[in-house]
Enzyme design. Structure first.
Site, PDB file in Angstrom:
ATOM      1  N   VAL A   1     -27.256  -8.662   9.815  1.00  0.00           N
ATOM      2  CA  VAL A   1     -25.875  -9.144   9.705  1.00  0.00           C
ATOM      3  C   VAL A   1     -25.297  -9.574  11.046  1.00  0.00           C
ATOM      4  O   VAL A   1     -24.316 -10.313  11.081  1.00  0.00           O
ATOM      5  CB  VAL A   1     -24.944  -8.103   9.030  1.00  0.00           C
ATOM      6  N   TYR A   2     -25.914  -9.160  12.166  1.00  0.00           N
ATOM      7  CA  TYR A   2     -25.432  -9.590  13.485  1.00  0.00           C
ATOM      8  C   TYR A   2     -25.994 -10.956  13.881  1.00  0.00           C
ATOM      9  O   TYR A   2     -25.666 -11.489  14.923  1.00  0.00           O
ATOM     10  CB  TYR A   2     -25.752  -8.545  14.547  1.00  0.00           C
TER      11      TYR A   2
ATOM     12  N   ASP B   1     -28.824   0.944   9.230  1.00  0.00           N
ATOM     13  CA  ASP B   1     -27.886   2.017   9.578  1.00  0.00           C
ATOM     14  C   ASP B   1     -27.559   2.865   8.349  1.00  0.00           C
ATOM     15  O   ASP B   1     -27.656   4.098   8.376  1.00  0.00           O
ATOM     16  CB  ASP B   1     -26.623   1.402  10.180  1.00  0.00           C
TER      17      ASP B   1
ATOM     18  N   ASN C   1     -23.630   0.543  14.231  1.00  0.00           N
ATOM     19  CA  ASN C   1     -22.390  -0.087  14.695  1.00  0.00           C
ATOM     20  C   ASN C   1     -21.777   0.846  15.740  1.00  0.00           C
ATOM     21  O   ASN C   1     -22.229   1.975  15.930  1.00  0.00           O
ATOM     22  CB  ASN C   1     -21.439  -0.383  13.529  1.00  0.00           C
TER      23      ASN C   1
ATOM     24  N   ASP D   1     -40.084   0.472   5.190  1.00  0.00           N
ATOM     25  CA  ASP D   1     -38.862   1.257   5.344  1.00  0.00           C
ATOM     26  C   ASP D   1     -39.000   2.188   6.544  1.00  0.00           C
ATOM     27  O   ASP D   1     -39.794   3.131   6.520  1.00  0.00           O
ATOM     28  CB  ASP D   1     -38.648   2.052   4.050  1.00  0.00           C
TER      29      ASP D   1
ATOM     30  N   THR E   1     -30.867  -8.610  14.174  1.00  0.00           N
ATOM     31  CA  THR E   1     -31.313  -9.812  13.469  1.00  0.00           C
ATOM     32  C   THR E   1     -30.815  -9.905  12.032  1.00  0.00           C
ATOM     33  O   THR E   1     -31.019 -10.922  11.382  1.00  0.00           O
ATOM     34  CB  THR E   1     -32.851  -9.917  13.461  1.00  0.00           C
TER      35      THR E   1
END
Length: 176
Positions: free
Chosen positions: A123-124, A37, A27, A13, A121
Site C-alpha cells: 500500500v506504500y 502488519d 505503520n 506467509d 511495496t
C-alpha cells in the site's frame, strides 16, 4: 561460499516461518494495520499489541523489537517504510535505513535467522524493482560484516514480487 548463499527467497506467509526474527512492515503507530502488519499482529496474538503500546511508535526508517508471542519467530522487528512520493522525498535512504536498522536490532538480540517482507511495496507503493535493489544492497553490506546473522530470508507474498527479487538476485550472482 558466496555472501549470496546467506540469502534465500521464499514465497508465502512470513508469519509461518520458523526463524529467530521476522520483520514487520509496520505503520508509525506500531498498533497494527493491514497487509503484513495485520497478519503479524493476528498471528502473534494480543500480547504483541500490548507490548507495542509501550513503545511510543516508531519513526520512518527506524526499527524496534518485541517478542514474537504466538508466532514461530522469537522476535518481531518492527520497521516503518517510506510511502512512495515519486522518489524525491528521501524514500531510498529511508528504505535502506529500514533494512540496516532491522538487521542491527536483530543482531543485537542475537538472532541468527531473519525474514523480511518486501517493505513499502504494498500500500506504500514503492516500486518493486527499486525496493529489491535497495533490500539486497543493504542486506549484502550487513552480511559482509561480522554479526550473529547467518541467514536472511526475503519473503514475498505473491509470485510477481518473488520474480522481481529473483531477477535482482540473479543480476548480482550471474558470473557469465
Amino acid at each position: 561460499m558466496s555472501i549470496y548463499d546467506h540469502i534465500e527467497l521464499h514465497q508465502g506467509d512470513i508469519t509461518r516461518l520458523e526463524v529467530d526474527a521476522i520483520v514487520n512492515a509496520a505503520n508509525s503507530s506500531l498498533l497494527g494495520g493491514g497487509g503484513v502488519d495485520g497478519a503479524i499482529h493476528r498471528g502473534a496474538g494480543p500480547q504483541l499489541l500490548a507490548e507495542c503500546r509501550t513503545l511510543g511508535g516508531c519513526p520512518t526508517g527506524e526499527a524496534k523489537a518485541t517478542g514474537g508471542y504466538d508466532l514461530p519467530a522469537r522476535w518481531v522487528v518492527h520497521t516503518v517504510g517510506p510511502i512512495w512520493k515519486g522518489g524525491h522525498k528521501n524514500e531510498a535512504a529511508l528504505l535502506a535505513s529500514c533494512y540496516r536498522n532491522s538487521l542491527t536490532r536483530a543482531a543485537e538480540l542475537g538472532a541468527t535467522t531473519i525474514a523480511f517482507p518486501a517493505i513499502s511495496t504494498g500500500v506504500y507503493r514503492y516500486p518493486k524493482e527499486d525496493a529489491a535493489n535497495i533490500a539486497l544492497t543493504e542486506i549484502v553490506a550487513f552480511l559482509e560484516r561480522p554479526s550473529s546473522i547467518a541467514k536472511v530470508y526475503l519473503v514475498c507474498f505473491d509470485a510477481e514480487s518473488l520474480e522481481v527479487y529473483r531477477k535482482e538476485l540473479a543480476s548480482r550472482t550471474d558470473t557469465t
